[in-house]
Scaffold this motif. Structure first.
Motif: not given
Length: 541
Positions: A477-497
């Motif tokens: 499976e993808s190693p993103v399963k259970g991973a942390a995610v960082a965004s350098d600036a705020f999410f302007p909408f919920a879609d990216g999250l």
């Protein structure tokens, strides 16, 4: 305003009969002076330079004898006198100038050899303000500028590396210098005083200024000419700014082809990022960064440099080909052997043992760079970028958010292991072109999305890269399963999250501050994931 030329005569060959020598750097001094004296050149000198020449048995006339005034104020005043500056500035073909020289007993000075008090070295050495100020040269720059202005008649030398060229010129021109030579040396001279003044004003801007000074000066010393710039049709060169910050500008190249413009840019990006993970301090671990086109494609921690390299390589094996590798520990043979298995442009580290050097020596095209240490990611200083018609200047991004300063925004709180991954991902995101999305797990990046116009696109690209990573490594499976995610600036909408959640991320770190923070937080709560806010962004353009 009307400017009248002081001389209509262009002197082609200017004989050297009298020289004034006053240097801080005594490198090659006695050899130069002995060669001049052998040609019958009268030598004027001051202070320590005069003493060194006399000790070598070379005849010297004190400048104080020419000025009729002794050195005073601890040597602050010794050459600031009409008999010196008149001898440097007088146009030899101007009758009025020659009459003034005769009337006041001003001797012609045909050659000026001066280098300046070591202000830059004093500053780099961490001296106190009083010592730094005392190393600001006044008389030296004044003489250099006078001689360089009057290059029609006077030769000026400001760097020991030009001594050999001067002597060759005198030999070729039968005791004179050609106009072309004097013009080149005048350019070198004015460039030196400009760089010197830039160093002084730059220090004062940091030490004295409140806010941004009205004018800023930027200068550098040629480190190397480059075959071309970003593309073959662009000429380029690499200049060092004289700071002591460890990195590509201060590194020693042990082997490999000449660095290219893009190599230097990418190597700087890689080394600045790997320095974020420290070196040998408590809690620090070996780290490896692989950069391609100024963006990290793989970053990882390990128990050994070899393990850190292997984990970084596994982040994106495709992009790592032809990349730049940076380590926060000295390169050892075991790690070098693994790196040598793929094509790598540059390896940079705080050192390299003999085994590592031997292994990489078989890879003639690999550039191996070693430095005296790691740059301090918390050390300030200006960073600048040229735009059409001007320069953008800002403080270096030293922003840091401590673990205990994070603000919990969701009902679910991250575990300690998740906090480790969140802090790791956030550190990497600081060095990724915005809009940046970084997935990380167990001290290893597993997907990086960089430089997209939409944060949603960055999240999708990072997840797709993670999918390719899983395929390359044979993961179920993808190693993103259970991973942390960082965004350098705020999410302007919920879609990216939501894209990150769909990919499998279970915790998020981002600055916050969007008009739709409530919407983004509600989306995180709806999916039961933890989100922490830094209150600080890291745009990187």
């Amino acid at each position: 305003m009307t400017v009248t030329a002081i001389s209509a005569t262009r002197t082609e060959a200017a004989p050297v009969r009298r020289a004034l020598i006053s240097v801080s750097d005594k490198t090659g001094l006695t050899d130069l002076a002995a060669a001049l004296a052998a040609r019958g050149v009268e030598i004027l000198s001051t202070g320590g330079s005069a003493g060194a020449l006399r000790q070598a048995g070379i005849a010297v006339r004190d400048v104080a004898e020419v000025t009729g005034f002794p050195e005073v104020m601890d040597g602050r005043v010794k050459t600031l006198h009409p008999n010196v500056h008149g001898g440097l500035l007088a146009a030899r073909s101007n009758d009025e100038h020659r009459a003034a020289m005769a009337a006041h007993g001003i001797p012609e000075i045909d050659l000026l050899v001066v280098n300046l008090y070591p202000f830059e070295d004093t500053l780099a050495g961490g001296a106190d303000a009083a010592t730094i100020v005392e190393n600001i040269d006044i008389g030296g720059p004044a003489m250099i500028r006078a001689a360089a202005k009057n290059h029609n008649d006077v030769t000026v030398i400001v760097d020991p590396q030009d001594y050999e060229g001067l002597l060759a010129e005198l030999e070729a021109q039968d005791g004179a210098t050609s106009r072309a030579f004097r013009e080149r040396m005048a350019l070198t001279a004015f460039s030196r005083t400009a760089a010197y003044d830039a160093a002084v004003s730059g220090w004062m801007a940091g030490a004295f200024a409140q806010g941004q000074p009205r004018r800023r000066a930027f200068a550098g010393t040629l480190r190397q000419g480059l075959r071309y710039g970003e593309n073959p049709h662009q000429s380029a060169a690499f200049y060092a700014d004289g700071s002591a910050r460890p990195g590509v500008a201060t590194a020693t190249q042990l082997q490999g082809k000449e660095l290219s413009y893009n190599n230097i840019n990418d190597t700087d990006a890689a080394y600045e990022l790997v320095a974020e993970f420290g070196g040998e301090g408590p809690g620090d671990r070996p780290a490896c960064v692989i950069v391609k086109h100024a963006n990290p494609c793989g970053v990882a921690l390990g128990d050994t440099p070899r393990e850190a390299w292997s984990r970084a390589f596994d982040c994106d094996r495709t992009s790592a080909f032809g990349g730049i590798v940076a380590l926060n520990r000295p390169l050892d043979g075991e790690t070098a052997e693994e790196i040598a298995r793929i094509f790598t442009e540059v390896v940079i580290a705080p050192g390299a043992d003999e085994e590592a050097r031997r292994i990489l020596s078989a890879k003639k095209n690999v550039r191996l760079l070693v430095t005296d240490g790691l740059p301090d990611p918390r050390a300030g200083g200006p960073a600048w970028r040229q735009v059409s018609g001007g320069m953008l200047v800002q403080d270096r991004d030293t922003g840091f958010v401590a673990r205990d300063a994070l603000k919990l925004a969701t009902k679910a709180a991250p575990t300690e292991a998740q906090l480790d991954d969140l802090m790791f991902a956030w550190t990497v995101a600081k060095h990724v072109k915005s809009n940046a999305i970084v997935y990380a797990r167990d001290g290893q990046t597993v997907g990086i999305g960089a430089g997209q116009m939409s944060r949603l696109d960055s999240a999708m690209i990072a997840a797709a890269k993670a999918g390719r990573m899983a395929e390359a490594l044979g993961l179920s499976e993808s190693p993103v399963k259970g991973a942390a995610v960082a965004s350098d600036a705020f999410f302007p909408f919920a879609d990216g999250l939501l894209e990150a959640v769909e990919a499998g991320a279970t915790c998020v770190i981002q600055p916050g501050g969007s008009m739709r923070d409530d919407e983004v937080i509600a989306a995180a709560d709806a999916h039961g994931i933890a989100m922490v806010l830094t209150g600080m962004r890291h745009f990187r353009h």
